[in-house]
Design a protein around this motif. Structure first.
Motif, PDB file in Angstrom:
ATOM      1  N   LEU A  93       0.338   7.862  -3.973  1.00 36.75           N
ATOM      2  CA  LEU A  93       0.874   8.397  -5.226  1.00 36.75           C
ATOM      3  C   LEU A  93       1.490  10.022  -4.884  1.00 36.75           C
ATOM      4  O   LEU A  93       0.688  10.644  -4.156  1.00 36.75           O
ATOM      5  CB  LEU A  93      -0.050   8.623  -6.414  1.00 36.75           C
ATOM      6  CG  LEU A  93      -0.806   7.166  -6.822  1.00 36.75           C
ATOM      7  CD1 LEU A  93      -1.622   7.459  -8.124  1.00 36.75           C
ATOM      8  CD2 LEU A  93       0.502   6.517  -7.497  1.00 36.75           C
ATOM      9  N   GLN A 152       0.880  -1.211  -0.063  1.00 32.70           N
ATOM     10  CA  GLN A 152      -0.057   0.012  -0.225  1.00 32.70           C
ATOM     11  C   GLN A 152       0.841   1.267  -0.088  1.00 32.70           C
ATOM     12  O   GLN A 152       1.902   1.328   0.856  1.00 32.70           O
ATOM     13  CB  GLN A 152      -1.116   0.130   1.246  1.00 32.70           C
ATOM     14  CG  GLN A 152      -2.094  -1.107   1.227  1.00 32.70           C
ATOM     15  CD  GLN A 152      -2.644  -1.065   2.627  1.00 32.70           C
ATOM     16  OE1 GLN A 152      -2.317  -0.419   3.496  1.00 32.70           O
ATOM     17  NE2 GLN A 152      -3.656  -1.760   2.561  1.00 32.70           N
ATOM     18  N   GLN A 157      -3.185   9.962  -3.786  1.00 32.64           N
ATOM     19  CA  GLN A 157      -4.412   8.863  -3.906  1.00 32.64           C
ATOM     20  C   GLN A 157      -3.600   7.556  -3.406  1.00 32.64           C
ATOM     21  O   GLN A 157      -2.398   7.189  -3.700  1.00 32.64           O
ATOM     22  CB  GLN A 157      -4.786   8.736  -5.119  1.00 32.64           C
ATOM     23  CG  GLN A 157      -5.817   7.603  -5.450  1.00 32.64           C
ATOM     24  CD  GLN A 157      -6.120   7.437  -6.954  1.00 32.64           C
ATOM     25  OE1 GLN A 157      -5.585   8.110  -7.839  1.00 32.64           O
ATOM     26  NE2 GLN A 157      -7.175   6.807  -7.040  1.00 32.64           N
ATOM     27  N   LYS A 158      -4.340   6.956  -2.432  1.00 30.64           N
ATOM     28  CA  LYS A 158      -3.815   5.840  -1.844  1.00 30.64           C
ATOM     29  C   LYS A 158      -4.099   4.529  -2.883  1.00 30.64           C
ATOM     30  O   LYS A 158      -5.042   4.345  -3.509  1.00 30.64           O
ATOM     31  CB  LYS A 158      -4.343   5.421  -0.609  1.00 30.64           C
ATOM     32  CG  LYS A 158      -3.978   4.227   0.029  1.00 30.64           C
ATOM     33  CD  LYS A 158      -4.754   3.973   1.250  1.00 30.64           C
ATOM     34  CE  LYS A 158      -4.055   2.870   1.992  1.00 30.64           C
ATOM     35  NZ  LYS A 158      -4.821   2.567   3.467  1.00 30.64           N
ATOM     36  N   GLN A 159      -2.841   3.674  -3.162  1.00 33.61           N
ATOM     37  CA  GLN A 159      -2.877   2.537  -4.044  1.00 33.61           C
ATOM     38  C   GLN A 159      -2.646   1.337  -3.151  1.00 33.61           C
ATOM     39  O   GLN A 159      -1.778   1.433  -2.474  1.00 33.61           O
ATOM     40  CB  GLN A 159      -1.693   2.581  -5.220  1.00 33.61           C
ATOM     41  CG  GLN A 159      -1.927   4.105  -6.014  1.00 33.61           C
ATOM     42  CD  GLN A 159      -3.076   3.770  -6.786  1.00 33.61           C
ATOM     43  OE1 GLN A 159      -3.096   2.940  -7.745  1.00 33.61           O
ATOM     44  NE2 GLN A 159      -4.335   4.534  -6.974  1.00 33.61           N
ATOM     45  N   THR A 160      -3.321   0.366  -3.708  1.00 36.54           N
ATOM     46  CA  THR A 160      -3.310  -1.027  -3.189  1.00 36.54           C
ATOM     47  C   THR A 160      -2.847  -2.078  -4.077  1.00 36.54           C
ATOM     48  O   THR A 160      -3.736  -2.201  -5.023  1.00 36.54           O
ATOM     49  CB  THR A 160      -4.291  -1.511  -2.145  1.00 36.54           C
ATOM     50  OG1 THR A 160      -4.582  -0.467  -0.912  1.00 36.54           O
ATOM     51  CG2 THR A 160      -4.075  -2.677  -1.385  1.00 36.54           C
TER      52      THR A 160
END
Length: 130
Positions: free
Chosen positions: A107, A104, A112-115
């Motif tokens: 960016l 996790q 923005q949270k990326q998983t």
């Protein structure tokens, strides 16, 4: 960045089902390939949770808070949960049963949270069900 792993280990019934391992890790003076818990080592922290187990093996979820060389392997071995198939610290098997299953991160510009998740091989589950 958050990093999560799955491992199949020897089962140790004396341990709680979850906890945090905070132990410094340094070089092993007897074997240059290995690391060990050492008061002269660098701070390291690993959280663990036993998800499933049988009499012999446990499926363990791990979260790293630091990134030391061999951190998961050394920490688990130090509390009696050596990773199955680990050529340096664990009992022999057909492969090393350690899998990075989720990352996790944010960016940099949008925050923005990326998983990213990758399912563990079926052999992990098969060992703890048998």
């Amino acid at each position: 960045m958050q990093r999560y792993y799955l491992a199949v280990t020897k089962y140790n019934a004396t341990l709680p089902n979850h906890g945090s391992i905070t132990a410094p890790i340094g070089r092993d003076n007897r074997d240059p390939r290995k690391r060990q818990i050492s008061s002269q080592g660098l701070f390291a922290q690993t959280d663990y949770q036993i998800i499933q187990h049988n009499q012999k093996y446990a499926l363990v979820k791990l979260q790293l808070h630091t990134g030391r060389t061999h951190q998961i392997r050394v920490h688990l071995q130090s509390i009696g949960l050596p990773i199955l198939g680990d050529p340096l610290y664990g009992p022999p098997a057909d492969r090393m049963y350690l899998h990075a299953y989720q990352l996790q991160y944010q960016l940099p510009f949008t925050q923005q949270k990326q998983t990213v998740t990758i399912k563990a091989p079926a052999s992990f589950q098969a060992l703890v069900q048998a």
